[in-house]
Design a protein around this motif. Structure first.
Motif, PDB file in Angstrom:
ATOM      1  N   ALA A  50       0.552  -1.235   0.002  1.00 45.04           N
ATOM      2  CA  ALA A  50       0.162  -0.087  -0.039  1.00 45.04           C
ATOM      3  C   ALA A  50       1.254   1.239   0.316  1.00 45.04           C
ATOM      4  O   ALA A  50       1.874   1.563  -0.240  1.00 45.04           O
ATOM      5  N   ASN A  51       0.023   2.583  -0.396  1.00 45.34           N
ATOM      6  CA  ASN A  51       1.150   3.560  -0.421  1.00 45.34           C
ATOM      7  C   ASN A  51       2.536   3.485  -1.446  1.00 45.34           C
ATOM      8  O   ASN A  51       3.553   3.779  -0.258  1.00 45.34           O
ATOM      9  N   ARG A  52       2.228   2.658  -2.552  1.00 43.75           N
ATOM     10  CA  ARG A  52       3.350   3.010  -3.285  1.00 43.75           C
ATOM     11  C   ARG A  52       3.344   4.332  -4.151  1.00 43.75           C
ATOM     12  O   ARG A  52       3.038   5.158  -4.069  1.00 43.75           O
TER      13      ARG A  52
ATOM     14  N   ARG B 174      -3.189  -3.955 -12.027  1.00 43.33           N
ATOM     15  CA  ARG B 174      -4.011  -4.106 -10.842  1.00 43.33           C
ATOM     16  C   ARG B 174      -3.082  -3.068 -10.120  1.00 43.33           C
ATOM     17  O   ARG B 174      -2.520  -2.695  -9.008  1.00 43.33           O
ATOM     18  N   LEU B 175      -2.655  -2.526 -11.137  1.00 44.87           N
ATOM     19  CA  LEU B 175      -2.083  -0.940 -10.390  1.00 44.87           C
ATOM     20  C   LEU B 175      -2.655   0.021 -10.762  1.00 44.87           C
ATOM     21  O   LEU B 175      -3.695   0.176 -10.989  1.00 44.87           O
ATOM     22  N   GLN B 176      -2.015   1.368 -10.337  1.00 47.32           N
ATOM     23  CA  GLN B 176      -3.096   2.560  -9.586  1.00 47.32           C
ATOM     24  C   GLN B 176      -2.921   3.281 -11.114  1.00 47.32           C
ATOM     25  O   GLN B 176      -2.002   2.626 -11.922  1.00 47.32           O
ATOM     26  N   HIS B 177      -3.766   4.266 -11.105  1.00 48.53           N
ATOM     27  CA  HIS B 177      -4.014   5.002 -12.254  1.00 48.53           C
ATOM     28  C   HIS B 177      -2.971   5.732 -12.795  1.00 48.53           C
ATOM     29  O   HIS B 177      -2.251   5.469 -14.131  1.00 48.53           O
ATOM     30  N   SER B 178      -1.893   6.344 -11.881  1.00 52.10           N
ATOM     31  CA  SER B 178      -0.569   6.638 -12.487  1.00 52.10           C
ATOM     32  C   SER B 178       0.384   5.608 -12.652  1.00 52.10           C
ATOM     33  O   SER B 178       0.956   6.533 -13.279  1.00 52.10           O
ATOM     34  N   GLU B 179       0.413   4.885 -12.167  1.00 48.39           N
ATOM     35  CA  GLU B 179       1.165   4.259 -12.169  1.00 48.39           C
ATOM     36  C   GLU B 179       0.959   3.551 -14.271  1.00 48.39           C
ATOM     37  O   GLU B 179       2.328   2.947 -14.263  1.00 48.39           O
TER      38      GLU B 179
END
Length: 603
Positions: free
Chosen positions: A328-330, A503-508
């Motif tokens: 979390a909080n990557r 599985r990644l966040q939008h920013s990633e």
């Protein structure tokens, strides 16, 4: 375009150790196949042989359905074609009789030819329309087999080919079919793990992005339809021998459904899953023999269960690695300085004179003038900002440069060369890469595979070399993987290389797209709102990354709504309004331009 990234020396022990977890399930299936003769009778030899024959067909069809995403339901037609071609050639009904081992390659060639004919509609048709075209072909083949009595025997049928000793016994034929099935597993897995397999998945899930990386849809699909057709016809020849006597009634619609559902059960983008699906569906009728009359209904129920309960199929159930929770909080912490070791420098090179220039470009959609006489220059090593209100023509301009839209007037040049309108698949080879307003990534592929897709046109190995895992293909894979990992380090995502992209966040996902675009080692990079959805810290890191890319001599055309980012890093800014240039100049000029302040900046 050549990469500067170095390729690590080959370590066969390390490669084998890394591949062992992937090979273990296949080795287990093969071991079970070898044990079967010790514990089974001739009846199980028949069932095992049928499994192997079905898998020969499904292994090729899986590349069409599971990897390329085309609903080819009527592939029983190519099984029929291969069965009759082999039987007719061995019987000598149209020419002097051929030995069965000579007839099978001929059948494979016939199947490859008709595989392309069946697949050609896929260049224009998708989903159920293509499925209907394959079913139509299956009907045509059946009717020809019925009508051409002098050759095929019509409704009476024809004897299947007989294999010579030692393959003329139940277990001898079983081992032959298992050997062919093992070979087709190997070649289909080779394709799946190569740049061709990744290209198929890219065309399936992100066709626009695939074209931006230079992947040619017609070339890829024709190669796959050739292979799938050949394997289906070989399976047909083996099936005819197993049946000993064939009639058109032997090739039912239920068989087509079995092949298709085997892939859906297995999961798309997998080799092991569809193999296990084929085994399950071959054994199931033997276990539930009293329900054979209900087979079509049971297949329909099974298909519904798959869609509702496990849409990812067996492959998703076996993907234990992607069930592990991510941290979390990557934080995304790019390392722009590493670009010097990966991207070629352009200082002092010929690319300094290669300017991307648009003159009088115009494009309309009906009565709406999306671009109206636009002049634009992007020089190497320059960050050129393109801003304006929504609907001003910014993304449309990128799409015209990228070839997705063909301008109705004006010219585009790259140095002394004219950029032809349209033809997006050619832009990558001309040194133009881009990202998209909405990230176009392949969710079912790993982060590393997504980035490797960007270097597809850098591969030197042919499709045949990939099929047989020849040295040049292995070298391509090592080179692409090394460069992709290095670029993931540049954008700060190296720790997520093996994770599925969905599985990644939008920013990633934004930074994945940038890494994929840099795989081309481009002369010009088009960025479409890369800061959208990013935090302030991430925007600051993005700015440093873009400046580092520009410092390597790359011309950057940046479409962005974050005015602070534009004014902080751009050398030149063009402001659009209703498809026309409202203003152009340095950031300092634009900040004080009265019309820009009034129409866009809100001052």
């Amino acid at each position: 375009m050549t990469a500067v990234a170095t390729v690590p020396p080959r370590d066969d022990t390390g490669v084998l150790r890394a591949a062992l977890p992937h090979l273990a399930p296949f080795l287990a299936v093969f071991a079970a196949a070898m044990i079967l003769p010790l514990v089974g009778n001739d009846y199980w030899a028949l069932i095992g042989t049928r499994m192997a024959i079905y898998w020969v067909l499904v292994s090729g069809l899986n590349l069409v359905v599971g990897f390329a995403g085309h609903l080819a339901i009527g592939y029983v037609a190519l099984l029929t074609l291969g069965a009759y071609t082999t039987s007719v050639l061995v019987a000598g009904n149209v020419m002097p009789p051929l030995p069965v081992f000579a007839a099978l390659p001929v059948a494979a060639c016939v199947g490859a030819l008709f595989g392309v004919i069946v697949g050609l509609p896929a260049l224009r048709l998708r989903t159920f329309y293509f499925a209907m075209s394959t079913l139509g072909f299956a009907t045509i083949v059946t009717q020809i087999a019925l009508a051409w009595q002098s050759v095929t025997g019509g409704g009476i049928g024809i004897a299947g080919p007989e294999f010579p000793a030692p393959f003329n016994t139940a277990w001898g034929f079983y081992f032959l079919c298992m050997a062919i099935a093992a070979f087709t597993t190997w070649i289909s897995a080779n394709v799946a793990r190569s740049r061709y397999g990744r290209a198929l998945i890219a065309l399936r899930d992100a066709e626009v992005a695939a074209e931006a990386t230079g992947i040619s849809k017609p070339k890829m699909l024709i190669a796959i339809f050739l292979l799938a057709g050949a394997l289906a016809s070989v399976a047909g020849g083996l099936f005819a021998s197993l049946q000993t006597y064939i009639t058109p009634d032997a090739f039912t619609f239920d068989l087509s459904i079995l092949f298709f559902i085997a892939i859906l059960i297995g999961g798309r983008g997998s080799i092991l899953g569809p193999m296990l699906g084929t085994i399950i569906l071959t054994i199931l009728p033997e276990i539930a023999a009293p329900l054979a009359a209900w087979s079509t209904f049971l297949y329909a129920v099974l298909l519904l269960v798959i869609v509702l309960v496990m849409p990812g199929g067996i492959a998703a159930l076996l993907d234990f690695r992607n069930r592990r929770p991510l941290a979390a909080n990557r934080a995304i912490v790019p390392c722009p300085t590493a670009l010097a070791d990966i991207m070629r420098g352009r200082a002092g090179g010929k690319t300094l004179n290669k300017t991307l220039a648009l003159r009088g470009v115009a494009l309309s959609f009906g009565n709406v003038r999306a671009i109206d006489g636009l002049d634009l220059d992007v020089a190497p090593g320059q960050i050129h900002g393109l801003i304006g209100p929504n609907g001003s023509g910014k993304t449309t301009t990128l799409n015209v440069i990228s070839g997705y839209y063909a301008a109705r007037a004006g010219t585009m040049t790259l140095g002394d060369d004219t950029l032809p309108p349209g033809l997006p698949v050619l832009r990558a080879a001309q040194g133009i890469a881009r990202t998209f307003q909405t990230p176009r990534v392949i969710g079912e592929a790993s982060v590393l595979e997504n980035v490797m897709i960007g270097g597809s046109i850098e591969g030197r190995a042919s499709f045949i070399e990939a099929l047989l895992a020849l040295p040049r293909n292995r070298q391509d894979e090592r080179t692409l993987a090394a460069k992709a990992r290095a670029l993931l380090g540049v954008v700060g995502l190296e720790g997520l290389a093996e994770v599925r992209a969905d599985r990644l966040q939008h920013s990633e996902l934004r930074f994945i797209e940038i890494a994929r675009a840099l795989m081309l080692d481009p002369d010009f990079l088009l960025l479409d709102e890369p800061a959208a959805g990013l935090s302030n810290d991430e925007i600051a890191r993005l700015a440093e990354l873009i400046k580092a890319i520009s410092a390597r001599g790359v011309g950057v055309l940046l479409v962005e709504h974050h005015a602070d980012l534009i004014f902080d890093i751009c050398h030149y800014v063009t402001v659009l309004n209703l498809g026309r240039t409202l203003a152009a100049g340095t950031p300092a000029d634009i900040r004080v331009h009265k019309e820009v302040v009034s129409a866009y900046l809100g001052g």
